[in-house]
Design a protein around this motif. Structure first.
Motif, PDB file in Angstrom:
ATOM      1  N   SER A 196      -6.499  37.518   3.992  1.00  0.00           N
ATOM      2  CA  SER A 196      -6.351  37.571   2.475  1.00  0.00           C
ATOM      3  C   SER A 196      -6.752  36.182   1.939  1.00  0.00           C
ATOM      4  CB  SER A 196      -4.956  38.168   2.159  1.00  0.00           C
ATOM      5  OG  SER A 196      -4.015  36.951   2.861  1.00  0.00           O
ATOM      6  N   SER A 206     -10.568  35.804   1.542  1.00  0.00           N
ATOM      7  CA  SER A 206     -10.979  36.592   0.497  1.00  0.00           C
ATOM      8  C   SER A 206     -10.708  36.008  -0.860  1.00  0.00           C
ATOM      9  CB  SER A 206     -10.534  37.894   0.714  1.00  0.00           C
ATOM     10  OG  SER A 206      -9.068  38.108   0.593  1.00  0.00           O
ATOM     11  N   MET A 207      -9.477  35.582  -0.889  1.00  0.00           N
ATOM     12  CA  MET A 207      -9.092  35.086  -2.201  1.00  0.00           C
ATOM     13  C   MET A 207      -9.785  33.774  -2.670  1.00  0.00           C
ATOM     14  SD  MET A 207      -6.926  35.559  -5.000  1.00  0.00           S
ATOM     15  CE  MET A 207      -5.670  36.514  -4.380  1.00  0.00           C
ATOM     16  N   ALA A 257     -12.966  33.141  -1.777  1.00  0.00           N
ATOM     17  CA  ALA A 257     -14.213  33.647  -2.108  1.00  0.00           C
ATOM     18  C   ALA A 257     -14.313  33.990  -3.510  1.00  0.00           C
ATOM     19  CB  ALA A 257     -14.725  34.403  -1.253  1.00  0.00           C
ATOM     20  N   LYS A 258     -13.258  34.808  -3.835  1.00  0.00           N
ATOM     21  CA  LYS A 258     -13.341  35.231  -5.235  1.00  0.00           C
ATOM     22  C   LYS A 258     -12.952  34.419  -6.394  1.00  0.00           C
ATOM     23  CE  LYS A 258     -11.734  40.125  -3.761  1.00  0.00           C
ATOM     24  NZ  LYS A 258     -10.680  40.902  -3.962  1.00  0.00           N
ATOM     25  N   LEU A 259     -12.281  33.241  -6.044  1.00  0.00           N
ATOM     26  CA  LEU A 259     -12.059  32.253  -7.007  1.00  0.00           C
ATOM     27  C   LEU A 259     -13.279  31.417  -7.065  1.00  0.00           C
ATOM     28  CD1 LEU A 259      -8.546  31.172  -5.799  1.00  0.00           C
ATOM     29  CD2 LEU A 259      -9.005  32.264  -7.701  1.00  0.00           C
ATOM     30  N   GLN A 260     -14.072  31.171  -6.032  1.00  0.00           N
ATOM     31  CA  GLN A 260     -15.270  30.454  -6.110  1.00  0.00           C
ATOM     32  C   GLN A 260     -16.331  31.167  -7.102  1.00  0.00           C
ATOM     33  OE1 GLN A 260     -16.666  29.699  -2.152  1.00  0.00           O
ATOM     34  NE2 GLN A 260     -15.013  27.941  -1.800  1.00  0.00           N
ATOM     35  N   MET A 261     -16.268  32.499  -6.975  1.00  0.00           N
ATOM     36  CA  MET A 261     -17.128  33.407  -7.683  1.00  0.00           C
ATOM     37  C   MET A 261     -16.770  33.421  -9.085  1.00  0.00           C
ATOM     38  SD  MET A 261     -17.556  36.559  -5.145  1.00  0.00           S
ATOM     39  CE  MET A 261     -18.459  37.609  -6.460  1.00  0.00           C
ATOM     40  N   MET A 262     -15.645  33.177  -9.434  1.00  0.00           N
ATOM     41  CA  MET A 262     -15.096  33.249 -10.932  1.00  0.00           C
ATOM     42  C   MET A 262     -15.423  31.913 -11.402  1.00  0.00           C
ATOM     43  SD  MET A 262     -11.341  35.466 -10.526  1.00  0.00           S
ATOM     44  CE  MET A 262     -11.027  35.117 -12.191  1.00  0.00           C
TER      45      MET A 262
END
Length: 591
Positions: free
Chosen positions: A279, A282-283, A285-290
């Motif tokens: 988790s 994944s968090m 990775a999502k923060l980097q994308m945002m």
């Protein structure tokens, strides 16, 4: 014949001389049993006669009885005489013993009375006590009597010496202390410092010694108690070991039951760790994308002014660590505190914990207070009802009067009017008197003046004549009655105006009647002659009194002249003196 003294004779000999006992009756006995007249005894002594008869035997018995009675009386008299003799001999022997003892004491000790009196001259009671005792015995007796006192004196003396020694030691200590106090600020000795240190060490060692003794005593008691209770230790230790074994078994059983749970917990914790890693990755990775998407949007949009960082001082809630729930609870707490303050003020409590007991106790008080308020309200309502009823009854009574009551009220009003009229009349009279007071005063003074002027009118003359107690006071210079004494003391002062008025009217009336007509000269001369005659008559009466006094004086002088010749007659003493003088003269002439 020798007679044996019987027990009866012994008993009678012990009786006093004046006591005589009746003889014992003698009964005739059989001849064969008689001690003196027995047949065998008589035959043995050949004193028997066949011609004896019972009469002769009874005569013999009577003679024997008389002999016994005489012997009894003789014995009594003899015993009384012996008793008196014994008493006399006893008295003589006692006197001889007493005299011998006195002689022996005089021979041995002499006359010690004077010596003892000289020795004990200041002790009268001891002189009387020891006046007949030898000096040696006196000393022994005094020593025996005063042993306790001498012993007590020695003890007190020894105690006095001890106290004196203690007192001297205390005085020395006091002097040393005074010297130390006096010279304390000047110098301090090294020995004194060392002594203080040593004393302190000694005190500390004493304290430690006491503590050690106390601890040792406590341990001894503990050891004693443990030794005494040693018999109970074995079952206690056995029970403790059994408890330890039971506890170990319980632990093993718990571990046995908990091992699968522990293994399961380890597996679950490992799975949780793996899932948490996934988790987190994944968090990230999502923060980097945002973040990439935000950067691209910023580049495409118009550039904005860079905001200045806020001043941390201006933000009041920067360092506040309170959440919304905490703020809500804080507000609720303030509301509750205000409510508690109001309740404390209402219940008059200083602390919050006193509110509940106070409220609990005030419930009953409030109930009672409500009851009292209700009772007071009912009483107030009842009082208002009574007042209204009284007002109604008062109006009825005022307007509903009887004939007697109406007459009484009318009479009261009439009396009030009469009193007012009398007061008005009194005020008028007082004003009238005040207006005419001066006239009344002048009238009063004029009446007094007229009364004084007419004092001698209508009043007879009262000539007074002095009566002297003896004739020696009737001298020419003392005869005040030669003058015509017509003056008299004033009468009693009259205060009643009516009486003065009537007296003045009467005197003026008489005076006016006396001088109503003019007196002719003949009548006037007649009046003068009558007055002259009356005056001469009064003078003749005085001359007659003077002549009587002169005659009395002449009679007294005649009596004195008659008594003068009697003075030449000698009395008894003078006659004796003259006769003695005459005898002496005659005796001288004869010589």
């Amino acid at each position: 014949m020798v007679l044996v003294k019987s027990s009866r004779d012994k008993h009678t000999s012990r009786q006093p001389a004046g006591f005589i006992m009746a003889p014992k009756p003698v009964h005739p006995r059989a001849v064969r049993t008689h001690g003196f007249f027995g047949v065998s005894f008589v035959r043995q002594h050949m004193v028997i006669d066949d011609r004896w008869t019972p009469t002769s035997l009874t005569e013999q018995f009577k003679g024997m009885a008389d002999l016994l009675s005489k012997r009894l009386v003789f014995k009594k008299l003899e015993a009384a005489a012996n008793h008196k003799r014994y008493i006399r001999e006893n008295r003589n022997l006692k006197r001889q013993c007493r005299d011998g003892r006195t002689k022996l004491s005089n021979v041995l000790y002499g006359d010690n009375t004077k010596k003892i009196r000289n020795f004990l001259i200041n002790h009268k009671d001891m002189q009387r006590l020891y006046q007949k005792m030898p000096v040696e015995l006196v000393v022994d007796n005094i020593n025996q009597r005063t042993f306790v006192m001498r012993k007590e004196r020695d003890r007190l003396k020894f105690r006095l010496d001890q106290l004196k020694n203690v007192y001297k030691e205390k005085l020395l200590e006091r002097a040393v202390l005074q010297n130390r106090i006096k010279y304390e600020n000047e110098f301090v000795l090294e020995e004194e410092l060392k002594s203080r240190v040593f004393r302190k060490k000694i005190e500390n060692s004493n304290v430690r010694l006491k503590a050690i003794k106390t601890i040792n005593g406590t341990y001894r008691k503990m050891i004693q108690v443990l030794r005494h209770d040693g018999i109970f230790y074995e079952p206690i230790l056995r029970s403790l070991s059994q408890d330890i074994e039971d506890q170990s078994n319980f632990i093993k059983h718990i571990l046995y039951l908990g091992m699968p749970a522990i293994a399961k917990f380890k597996e679950l914790s490992e799975e949780y760790r793996l899932m948490e890693d996934k988790s987190r990755k994944s968090m990230q990775a999502k923060l980097q994308m945002m973040s990439q998407y935000r950067k691209e949007g910023k580049r495409a949009s118009v550039p904005k002014l860079a905001q200045k960082p806020e001043d941390p001082i201006s933000n009041a809630k920067r360092y506040v660590r309170e959440t919304a729930s905490m703020l809500f609870l804080k507000n609720e707490l303030e509301v509750i505190e205000d409510t508690i303050k109001q309740v404390k003020f209402a219940t008059l409590c200083s602390q919050a914990k006193e509110i509940y007991p106070r409220i609990k106790s005030q419930v009953e008080n409030n109930f009672k207070l409500n009851k009292m308020i209700e009772n007071d309200m009912l009483g107030h309502q009842t009082l208002e009802t009574k007042m209204k009823r009284a007002e109604v009854l008062e109006g009825i009574l005022v307007n509903n009067l009887s004939e007697q009551e109406i007459e009484r009220l009318d009479r009261i009003q009439e009396l009030k009017d009469a009193i007012k009229e009398e007061d008005k009349e009194e005020e008028k009279m007082i004003a009238y008197i005040k207006n005419r007071a001066d006239a009344y005063v002048m009238l009063r003074f004029s009446l007094w003046n007229l009364n004084e002027i007419l004092r001698h009118v209508d009043r007879p003359d009262k000539p007074s004549r002095i009566k002297y107690p003896n004739s020696y006071l009737r001298l020419p210079l003392l005869k005040f009655e030669m003058l015509t004494m017509r003056a008299c003391p004033p009468e009693h002062y009259e205060e009643n105006i009516d009486t003065i008025m009537h007296s003045v009217i009467r005197k003026v009336y008489k005076l006016m009647r006396a001088y109503k007509e003019e007196v002719p000269p003949a009548a006037m001369s007649r009046f003068i002659d009558s007055y002259q005659n009356e005056f001469l008559d009064s003078m003749e009466i005085e001359d007659a009194g003077d002549s009587n006094e002169v005659q009395e004086q002449e009679e007294e002088e005649d009596l004195l002249q008659e008594s003068k010749p009697l003075q030449n007659v000698p009395n008894r003493k003078q006659i004796k003196a003259q006769s003695a003088k005459l005898v002496e003269e005659l005796s001288k002439k004869e010589d």
